[in-house]
Scaffold this active site. Structure first.
Site, mmCIF file in Angstrom:
data_model
loop_
_atom_site.group_PDB
_atom_site.id
_atom_site.type_symbol
_atom_site.label_atom_id
_atom_site.label_comp_id
_atom_site.label_asym_id
_atom_site.label_seq_id
_atom_site.Cartn_x
_atom_site.Cartn_y
_atom_site.Cartn_z
ATOM 1 N N HIS A 291 -4.988 -8.551 4.723
ATOM 2 C CA HIS A 291 -5.067 -7.055 4.547
ATOM 3 C C HIS A 291 -4.814 -6.979 3.125
ATOM 4 C CE1 HIS A 291 -5.267 -2.775 5.214
ATOM 5 N NE2 HIS A 291 -4.053 -2.717 4.877
ATOM 6 N N HIS B 80 0.800 -1.098 -0.029
ATOM 7 C CA HIS B 80 0.049 -0.004 -0.076
ATOM 8 C C HIS B 80 0.951 1.249 0.070
ATOM 9 C CE1 HIS B 80 -4.010 -2.270 1.647
ATOM 10 N NE2 HIS B 80 -3.776 -2.150 0.232
ATOM 11 N N HIS C 109 -0.235 2.094 12.684
ATOM 12 C CA HIS C 109 -1.381 3.474 12.652
ATOM 13 C C HIS C 109 -1.863 3.432 14.116
ATOM 14 C CE1 HIS C 109 -2.083 3.719 8.279
ATOM 15 N NE2 HIS C 109 -1.918 2.352 8.347
ATOM 16 N N ASP D 72 0.890 4.152 1.277
ATOM 17 C CA ASP D 72 1.357 4.658 2.738
ATOM 18 C C ASP D 72 2.227 3.837 3.175
ATOM 19 O OD1 ASP D 72 -0.936 3.051 3.282
ATOM 20 O OD2 ASP D 72 -1.286 3.914 5.363
ATOM 21 N N HIS D 73 2.655 2.765 2.574
ATOM 22 C CA HIS D 73 3.938 1.738 3.521
ATOM 23 C C HIS D 73 5.224 1.847 2.347
ATOM 24 C CE1 HIS D 73 1.565 0.394 6.905
ATOM 25 N NE2 HIS D 73 0.681 0.901 6.117
ATOM 26 N N ASP E 44 -0.102 -3.434 8.657
ATOM 27 C CA ASP E 44 -1.507 -3.478 9.073
ATOM 28 C C ASP E 44 -2.275 -4.592 9.151
ATOM 29 O OD1 ASP E 44 -0.941 -0.645 8.517
ATOM 30 O OD2 ASP E 44 -2.241 -0.596 6.651
#
Length: 267
Positions: free
Chosen positions: A128, A68, A185, A70-71, A147
């Protein structure tokens, strides 16, 4: 919310945690003996460069848990600013090799990743995303779960299946109780509200949620967490041990554990 640093039981292994983007955490791990420094995921290249400069650390690795944005969004920029292929090795999950920017080394479940003077065990935590992995440092008693597992929660099931994700959470639950969980997160307060709705009779959960609310009211992080506490309070690790959760989610007597997990995840 400012960053924080800690030493694992191995005194030469440092973990520096700092906020990124809206609710992500960035992590730098540093081996003082060898000077090796890794970014665990890369939500924001600028934030990582700032934290590296503050500590005088030189980035040697990027270690991605899943694909993803944001990673992995800072992978190429950090790699370029550290001298390209010669400066930084990007490590990521084999099953997502084609989605990890700048990947040099792909790893999968059961692999061992050498870092500085220690090593991490690669754990399959797909669900996920299908290829999501976690990195467990047994000597340091630390797992970076991305996540897959959050404090009091778990990630949404974007790509995987309930049996797959439940097996992944069992993989993580099998680690020692004293393992420190570094998730990606700050979702703990909302996760706590959700958890209490399914297991209001869990006194340890109620006490933990009260502590979480106090910390968040002061702007303090609730991450990292302790895996033993997660086993006692995280509903996604408890669908096979809590009759209260099974009842409140409407599980039938013959429902498999992964079916109950799916009902909780869907709620």
């Amino acid at each position: 919310m400012s960053g924080s640093s800690s030493s694992c039981p191995s005194s030469t292994f440092k973990v520096h945690q700092f906020p990124c983007l809206n609710d992500n955490y960035g992590y730098l791990i540093h081996d003082e003996t060898t000077g090796a420094t890794a970014a665990i995921d890369t939500p924001d290249a600028d934030a990582y460069r700032r934290e590296l400069d503050r500590r005088g650390w030189t980035l040697t690795h990027v270690i991605n848990t899943h694909h993803h944005w944001d990673h992995t969004g800072g992978n190429l920029e950090l790699k370029k600013s550290a001298g390209g292929d010669a400066g930084v090795k990007v490590v990521g999950p084999e099953a997502e090799r084609d989605k990890i920017p700048g990947i040099d080394m792909a790893v999968g479940h059961g692999d061992t990743l050498a870092f500085g003077g220690t090593e991490a065990q690669v754990i399959d935590v797909g669900g996920h995303t299908n290829g999501h992995v976690a990195y467990y440092f047994p000597k340091e008693g630390a797992v970076f779960s991305g996540d897959a597992l959050f404090a009091l929660g778990c990630g949404r099931m974007f790509e995987g299946t309930p049996p797959q994700f439940w097996k992944s959470l069992q993989n993580l639950r099998s680690l020692p109780d004293d393992t420190t969980v570094y998730c990606a997160h700050e979702y703990t307060e909302s996760n706590g509200k959700f958890a209490v709705s399914f297991e209001p009779g869990n006194a340890e959960l109620i006490a933990r949620f009260d502590d979480v609310k106090e910390k968040r009211s002061r702007g303090e992080p609730t991450v990292p967490s302790n895996l033993g506490d997660e086993k006692k309070t995280n509903p996604f690790l408890r669908v096979d041990v809590s009759e209260e959760i099974r009842k409140n989610v409407g599980a039938a007597p013959g429902d498999a554990d992964h079916d109950v997990f799916a009902k909780v995840r869907k709620a």
